[in-house]
Scaffold this motif. Sequence first.
Motif, PDB file in Angstrom:
ATOM      1  N   LEU A 151       4.300 -22.233   2.393  1.00 64.38           N
ATOM      2  CA  LEU A 151       4.367 -20.989   2.783  1.00 64.38           C
ATOM      3  C   LEU A 151       5.644 -20.899   4.024  1.00 64.38           C
ATOM      4  CD1 LEU A 151       1.044 -19.366   2.621  1.00 64.38           C
ATOM      5  CD2 LEU A 151       2.846 -18.751   1.180  1.00 64.38           C
ATOM      6  N   ALA A 152       5.548 -21.897   4.773  1.00 67.47           N
ATOM      7  CA  ALA A 152       6.255 -22.392   5.800  1.00 67.47           C
ATOM      8  C   ALA A 152       7.751 -22.237   5.290  1.00 67.47           C
ATOM      9  CB  ALA A 152       6.103 -23.548   6.930  1.00 67.47           C
ATOM     10  N   TRP A 153       8.152 -23.018   4.182  1.00 72.30           N
ATOM     11  CA  TRP A 153       9.221 -23.195   3.781  1.00 72.30           C
ATOM     12  C   TRP A 153       9.744 -21.955   3.081  1.00 72.30           C
ATOM     13  CZ3 TRP A 153      10.848 -22.814  -1.415  1.00 72.30           C
ATOM     14  CH2 TRP A 153      12.037 -23.095  -1.504  1.00 72.30           C
ATOM     15  N   VAL A 154       8.990 -20.974   2.596  1.00 67.43           N
ATOM     16  CA  VAL A 154       9.297 -19.960   1.795  1.00 67.43           C
ATOM     17  C   VAL A 154       9.799 -18.734   3.133  1.00 67.43           C
ATOM     18  CG1 VAL A 154       8.482 -17.842   0.791  1.00 67.43           C
ATOM     19  CG2 VAL A 154       8.128 -20.060   0.002  1.00 67.43           C
ATOM     20  N   LEU A 155       8.840 -18.958   4.208  1.00 72.65           N
ATOM     21  CA  LEU A 155       9.372 -17.952   5.153  1.00 72.65           C
ATOM     22  C   LEU A 155      10.583 -18.402   5.926  1.00 72.65           C
ATOM     23  CD1 LEU A 155       8.048 -15.832   7.145  1.00 72.65           C
ATOM     24  CD2 LEU A 155       6.858 -17.742   8.519  1.00 72.65           C
ATOM     25  N   ARG A 156      10.884 -19.661   6.215  1.00 74.44           N
ATOM     26  CA  ARG A 156      12.382 -20.042   6.444  1.00 74.44           C
ATOM     27  C   ARG A 156      13.362 -19.505   5.803  1.00 74.44           C
ATOM     28  NH1 ARG A 156      12.335 -25.739   6.775  1.00 74.44           N
ATOM     29  NH2 ARG A 156      10.049 -25.870   7.069  1.00 74.44           N
ATOM     30  N   ARG A 157      13.153 -19.604   4.330  1.00 72.29           N
ATOM     31  CA  ARG A 157      14.189 -19.208   3.551  1.00 72.29           C
ATOM     32  C   ARG A 157      14.518 -17.624   3.512  1.00 72.29           C
ATOM     33  NH1 ARG A 157      17.486 -23.102   1.912  1.00 72.29           N
ATOM     34  NH2 ARG A 157      16.281 -24.910   1.594  1.00 72.29           N
ATOM     35  N   VAL A 158      13.322 -16.997   3.813  1.00 73.01           N
ATOM     36  CA  VAL A 158      13.325 -15.423   3.771  1.00 73.01           C
ATOM     37  C   VAL A 158      14.123 -15.000   4.988  1.00 73.01           C
ATOM     38  CG1 VAL A 158      11.846 -13.370   3.702  1.00 73.01           C
ATOM     39  CG2 VAL A 158      11.407 -15.062   2.054  1.00 73.01           C
ATOM     40  N   GLN A 159      13.822 -15.741   6.007  1.00 72.67           N
ATOM     41  CA  GLN A 159      14.158 -15.076   7.434  1.00 72.67           C
ATOM     42  C   GLN A 159      15.706 -15.528   7.367  1.00 72.67           C
ATOM     43  OE1 GLN A 159      12.032 -17.346  10.232  1.00 72.67           O
ATOM     44  NE2 GLN A 159      10.578 -15.633  10.726  1.00 72.67           N
TER      45      GLN A 159
END
Length: 144
Positions: free
Chosen positions: A52-60
Motif C-alpha cells: 500500500l505504501a508503494w501504491v500510494l507513492r506511485r499515485v502521488q
Amino acid sequence: MKPRWLFAILCWLPLPILAAEPAGAMSGADVGAQLGRLLGGLLLVVGLIFLLAWVLRRVQGLTPRGNQAIQVLSTQALGTRERLVLVQVGDEQVLLGLTAGRITPLHVLKQPVVLEPPATAAPANHEFARRLMELLGKDHKDKP
C-alpha cells in the motif's frame, strides 16, 4: 422466547468441544502449526502495508507538480503556530498570515519581490585550519 433458547444453545455449544481436550495437552505439532499460521499472517499484514505504501507513492507521483499555478516563495515563522508566507499566484505575489485556524491575506504586492539566492558562507578561518594541520602533523611525526 425463541431468541433466548437460540442464545442459550449457542453459548453452551462450545463447552463440550473445550472439555474434550485438556488445556495443557497441546502437542508440539499443534503449537508449531499455530506459530506458523501466526507468522504467516504477520508477514501477510506487513507485506500488505509495504504494498500500500508503494501504491500510494506511485499515485502521488502521477500528479504534475512542475506547472502549478500557486508557488510558495518564502516562509517566516513568527511563533509556534504563526507564520508569514509569500505566495506567487500567476503574476501576483500575496503575503499571507497563517495561524492554527485561519489563513489571512495581508497584502498583495504591486511589485514582485525578487528573491536572491542565499549568500555563500564566509570562508573558513584560515588560522584554525593552519593550527589543526600543525597538530595533526605533530601527531604523525611522533608516531614511529
